[in-house]
Motif scaffolding. Structure first.
Motif, PDB file in Angstrom:
ATOM      1  N   ALA A 103       0.828  -1.207   0.000  1.00  0.00           N
ATOM      2  CA  ALA A 103       0.000   0.000   0.000  1.00  0.00           C
ATOM      3  C   ALA A 103       0.864   1.259   0.000  1.00  0.00           C
ATOM      4  N   ALA A 104       1.928   1.248   0.815  1.00  0.00           N
ATOM      5  CA  ALA A 104       2.805   2.424   0.898  1.00  0.00           C
ATOM      6  C   ALA A 104       3.522   2.648  -0.431  1.00  0.00           C
ATOM      7  N   ALA A 105       3.946   1.543  -1.057  1.00  0.00           N
ATOM      8  CA  ALA A 105       4.661   1.651  -2.341  1.00  0.00           C
ATOM      9  C   ALA A 105       3.750   2.194  -3.432  1.00  0.00           C
ATOM     10  N   ARG A 106       2.458   1.923  -3.327  1.00  0.00           N
ATOM     11  CA  ARG A 106       1.521   2.313  -4.383  1.00  0.00           C
ATOM     12  C   ARG A 106       0.655   3.503  -3.996  1.00  0.00           C
ATOM     13  N   ALA A 107       0.915   4.085  -2.834  1.00  0.00           N
ATOM     14  CA  ALA A 107       0.134   5.249  -2.382  1.00  0.00           C
ATOM     15  C   ALA A 107      -1.359   4.955  -2.371  1.00  0.00           C
ATOM     16  N   GLU A 108      -1.734   3.849  -1.750  1.00  0.00           N
ATOM     17  CA  GLU A 108      -3.144   3.500  -1.595  1.00  0.00           C
ATOM     18  C   GLU A 108      -3.325   2.886  -0.207  1.00  0.00           C
ATOM     19  N   THR A 109      -4.548   2.648   0.199  1.00  0.00           N
ATOM     20  CA  THR A 109      -4.757   2.000   1.494  1.00  0.00           C
ATOM     21  C   THR A 109      -4.524   0.501   1.336  1.00  0.00           C
ATOM     22  N   SER A 110      -4.217  -0.155   2.453  1.00  0.00           N
ATOM     23  CA  SER A 110      -4.007  -1.606   2.382  1.00  0.00           C
ATOM     24  C   SER A 110      -5.313  -2.305   2.021  1.00  0.00           C
ATOM     25  N   PHE A 111      -6.425  -1.681   2.396  1.00  0.00           N
ATOM     26  CA  PHE A 111      -7.731  -2.250   2.042  1.00  0.00           C
ATOM     27  C   PHE A 111      -7.883  -2.296   0.516  1.00  0.00           C
ATOM     28  N   HIS A 112      -7.570  -1.166  -0.130  1.00  0.00           N
ATOM     29  CA  HIS A 112      -7.675  -1.128  -1.581  1.00  0.00           C
ATOM     30  C   HIS A 112      -6.637  -2.025  -2.245  1.00  0.00           C
ATOM     31  N   ALA A 113      -5.449  -2.107  -1.643  1.00  0.00           N
ATOM     32  CA  ALA A 113      -4.420  -2.990  -2.201  1.00  0.00           C
ATOM     33  C   ALA A 113      -4.934  -4.428  -2.229  1.00  0.00           C
ATOM     34  N   ARG A 114      -5.576  -4.842  -1.147  1.00  0.00           N
ATOM     35  CA  ARG A 114      -6.143  -6.198  -1.086  1.00  0.00           C
ATOM     36  C   ARG A 114      -7.273  -6.355  -2.110  1.00  0.00           C
ATOM     37  N   GLN A 115      -8.170  -5.380  -2.136  1.00  0.00           N
ATOM     38  CA  GLN A 115      -9.311  -5.455  -3.054  1.00  0.00           C
ATOM     39  C   GLN A 115      -8.861  -5.496  -4.518  1.00  0.00           C
ATOM     40  N   ASN A 116      -7.874  -4.634  -4.846  1.00  0.00           N
ATOM     41  CA  ASN A 116      -7.377  -4.594  -6.225  1.00  0.00           C
ATOM     42  C   ASN A 116      -6.728  -5.915  -6.617  1.00  0.00           C
ATOM     43  N   TYR A 117      -6.037  -6.502  -5.652  1.00  0.00           N
ATOM     44  CA  TYR A 117      -5.368  -7.779  -5.934  1.00  0.00           C
ATOM     45  C   TYR A 117      -6.395  -8.884  -6.173  1.00  0.00           C
ATOM     46  N   ILE A 118      -7.446  -8.908  -5.343  1.00  0.00           N
ATOM     47  CA  ILE A 118      -8.509  -9.905  -5.510  1.00  0.00           C
ATOM     48  C   ILE A 118      -9.179  -9.729  -6.875  1.00  0.00           C
ATOM     49  N   GLN A 119      -9.451  -8.478  -7.226  1.00  0.00           N
ATOM     50  CA  GLN A 119     -10.093  -8.203  -8.521  1.00  0.00           C
ATOM     51  C   GLN A 119      -9.199  -8.674  -9.675  1.00  0.00           C
ATOM     52  N   TRP A 120      -7.917  -8.375  -9.554  1.00  0.00           N
ATOM     53  CA  TRP A 120      -6.975  -8.800 -10.590  1.00  0.00           C
ATOM     54  C   TRP A 120      -6.939 -10.327 -10.697  1.00  0.00           C
TER      55      TRP A 120
END
Ligand SMILES: [Zn+2]
Length: 192
Positions: A103-120
């Motif tokens: 999340a820190a590397a991508r400037a997003e929340t960890s929640f969104h990082a998880r959600q984006n990964y699941i979607q991908w």
């Protein structure tokens, strides 16, 4: 990405994303830099005055045409998607990076990082299922898909074991959660 049959622009320079997406990244990067430089030079020249179309060395700096501005947009989109490739998140997670670190590397929340990964991962699986040709090896196997969803799913409450939990925030090293079952707050290290 199935862009193999994207039609090329009439002058062989891409003006849509699908046309740009089939270009090798190194080529797209060079072309983008060339157009971007010319765009900036022409703007500088415009400030010099009516005779300012030429730089010191006599280099022409004509403003970009509408077509070239569209090309710049299409190339930029191609390059942005290349550099933001979710596959890199997949590799980082598999190598041991935590969700707060991603999340820190991508400037997003960890929640969104998880959600984006699941979607991908879901998209990768859907892609694999849609491919009728058994020779095609793109996408995720069923086992890989399950593993990816397990990696990204929210951690169960350590007090009551419930999965009825709500993401409450994160920093670079931890995630905080609230359990809707036992109403307790807790933090985790966010390791996948
Ligand atoms: Zn609980």
């Amino acid at each position: 990405m199935s862009t193999n049959n994207a039609p090329r622009a009439a002058d062989d320079h891409p003006v849509t994303y699908l046309q740009a997406a089939v270009m090798p990244v190194a080529e797209a990067l060079m072309r983008h830099q060339l157009l971007d430089r010319r765009d900036r030079l022409s703007k500088t020249a415009a400030h010099v005055g009516p005779q300012g179309r030429r730089r010191h060395g006599g280099t022409p700096s004509e403003p970009l045409t509408v077509r070239e501005l569209l090309e710049l947009l299409a190339l930029g989109e191609h390059l942005a998607r290349h550099f933001r490739d979710p596959l890199r998140v997949h590799h980082a997670v598999r190598a041991g990076a935590t969700w707060p670190q991603i999340a820190a590397a991508r400037a997003e929340t960890s929640f969104h990082a998880r959600q984006n990964y699941i979607q991908w991962a879901d998209e990768q699986r859907a892609w694999a299922l849609a491919e009728a040709d058994p020779g095609v090896t793109t996408g995720m196997s069923a086992a890989e898909h399950i593993a990816a969803r397990v990696i990204a799913c929210m951690p169960a409450c350590p007090h009551c074991g419930s999965h009825r939990i709500v993401w409450a925030g994160n920093d670079d090293t931890f995630e905080s959660w609230h359990c809707s079952a036992c109403h307790r707050d807790y933090i985790t290290g966010g390791r996948a």
